[in-house]
Design an enzyme around this catalytic site. Structure first.
Site, short mmCIF file in Angstrom:
data_model
loop_
_atom_site.label_atom_id
_atom_site.label_comp_id
_atom_site.label_asym_id
_atom_site.label_seq_id
_atom_site.Cartn_x
_atom_site.Cartn_y
_atom_site.Cartn_z
N LYS A 57 -31.73 -0.16 -25.66
CA LYS A 57 -33.11 0.03 -25.18
C LYS A 57 -33.11 0.34 -23.68
O LYS A 57 -33.81 1.23 -23.22
CB LYS A 57 -33.95 -1.22 -25.48
N GLN A 101 -36.85 -9.77 -26.96
CA GLN A 101 -35.95 -9.48 -28.07
C GLN A 101 -35.92 -10.65 -29.07
O GLN A 101 -35.72 -11.79 -28.67
CB GLN A 101 -34.53 -9.19 -27.53
N ASP A 124 -44.27 -4.04 -28.32
CA ASP A 124 -43.85 -4.25 -29.71
C ASP A 124 -45.05 -4.28 -30.65
O ASP A 124 -44.86 -4.24 -31.87
CB ASP A 124 -43.08 -5.58 -29.83
#
Ligand code: NDP
Length: 303
Positions: A57, A101, A124
């Site tokens: 990422k 994460q 997200d």
């Protein structure tokens, strides 16, 4: 359906590369005007897979010109410390997207942490405000994997309106938001799961089938309507013929002769997820600019 009759493979790698070019151009234009979107990636602990995801990422962000800020915390980090970091990132004007994460260590309440991220920085799309906004059809940040699947479907099918989409799986990360996005695109949507009766018959109704289960090759050719478009989200590692390999939830080789289009695993949905994280960071930037403008605009009449 467009070129799919001749090209059955829905190439996620190539599509993700196009998305990243779009993002890079937009970031470049912003930087010419003296601003730069920033993405904070928070990793707690030393989970090996998470380390790889975070590294990828950050790499991708750097490639498209997004400023990336990594926060690696030890596995023993207390929840209050993590919440304080998120509060600081929420206030930081250089940070436009915050990604925590998952999974988090067992002593940390995942829901509490995800709810602490500002909805405008929630790249997200997991915050309840964004989940609710998606259900209401508002323009909000939506989860990266289903958003990437929608782009693949739009490129593969063109018009989605009126098509019957069957989503296999109902997780908060993939299945549920996928169904909501398909509904927003005027599909007729059926969501099936481990308790559904006669899964093959339900799947055979699908013009579009999205598989997000996590069971290697669960879906065989006899579950598919001839001419269906199949998006295989599943990533399963199996040992076969003496070697370890990745396969999807769909039996790719069996399905290929009868579908109009199908994503491979790997090289299908996976690259789209990370590309849409970059796209979401740009969208988060734009939403924050819009919110700031609205705050600054004086009320036109006494209110
Ligand atoms: P979850 O385990 O959270 O959800 C799986 C869903 O599949 C559940 O809703 C479950 O039903 C359903 N299910 C399980 N077994 C069956 C069955 N035999 N028949 C019908 N439905 C079943 O998984 P995720 O949604 O997080 O991920 C799904 C897959 O996608 C995984 O392989 C994951 O690795 C992959 N993935 C890939 C990504 C990418 O970028 N390509 C990103 C995210 C995930 P129930 O709710 O009833 O238990």
């Amino acid at each position: 359906m467009n070129a799919l009759s001749s090209v059955k493979l829905i190439d996620g790698k190539a599509c993700a590369a196009r998305v990243l070019v779009e993002v890079r151009e937009q970031v470049h234009a912003l930087r010419e005007h003296g601003t730069q979107p920033g993405l904070a990636v928070v990793l707690v602990g030393t989970d090996a897979a998470s380390q790889v995801y975070v590294r990828n990422k950050v790499l991708r962000a750097n490639e498209v010109g997004i400023r990336s800020l990594e926060h690696r915390l030890p596995a023993a980090t207390r929840q209050t410390e993590l919440l304080s970091l998120i509060a600081r990132l929420n206030e930081d004007p250089q940070v436009h997207g915050i990604l925590v994460q998952l999974p988090l260590p067992a002593h940390i309440d995942e829901h509490r942490v995800l709810q602490a991220v500002s909805p405008l920085k929630d790249v997200d799309g997991f915050h309840s405000e964004n989940v609710g906004g998606l259900a209401q059809g508002r323009e909000v940040l939506t989860p990266c994997t289903p958003s990437g699947c929608m782009r693949l479907l739009r490129e593969a099918c063109g018009e989605l309106r009126g098509k019957h989409a069957v989503v296999v799986g109902r997780s908060n990360i993939v299945g549920k938001p996928m169904a909501a996005l398909l509904l927003q695109a005027d599909c007729t949507v059926t969501t099936v799961h481990s308790r559904s009766r006669d899964l093959p018959a339900l799947c055979r109704q699908a013009d579009i089938l999205v598989a997000a289960v996590g069971k290697p090759r669960l879906i065989g050719a006899d579950w598919l309507k001839p001419g269906a478009v199949v998006i295989d989200v599943g990533i399963n590692r199996i040992d076969e013929d003496g070697r370890s390999r990745l396969v999807g939830d769909v039996d790719f080789a069996a399905a290929l002769p009868q579908v109009a289009g199908i994503t491979p695993v790997p090289g299908g949905v996976g690259p789209m997820t990370i590309a849409y994280l970059m796209k979401n960071t740009l969208l988060a930037f734009a939403l924050q600019q819009q919110a700031t403008r609205q705050e600054r605009t004086p009320c036109p009449s006494p209110c």
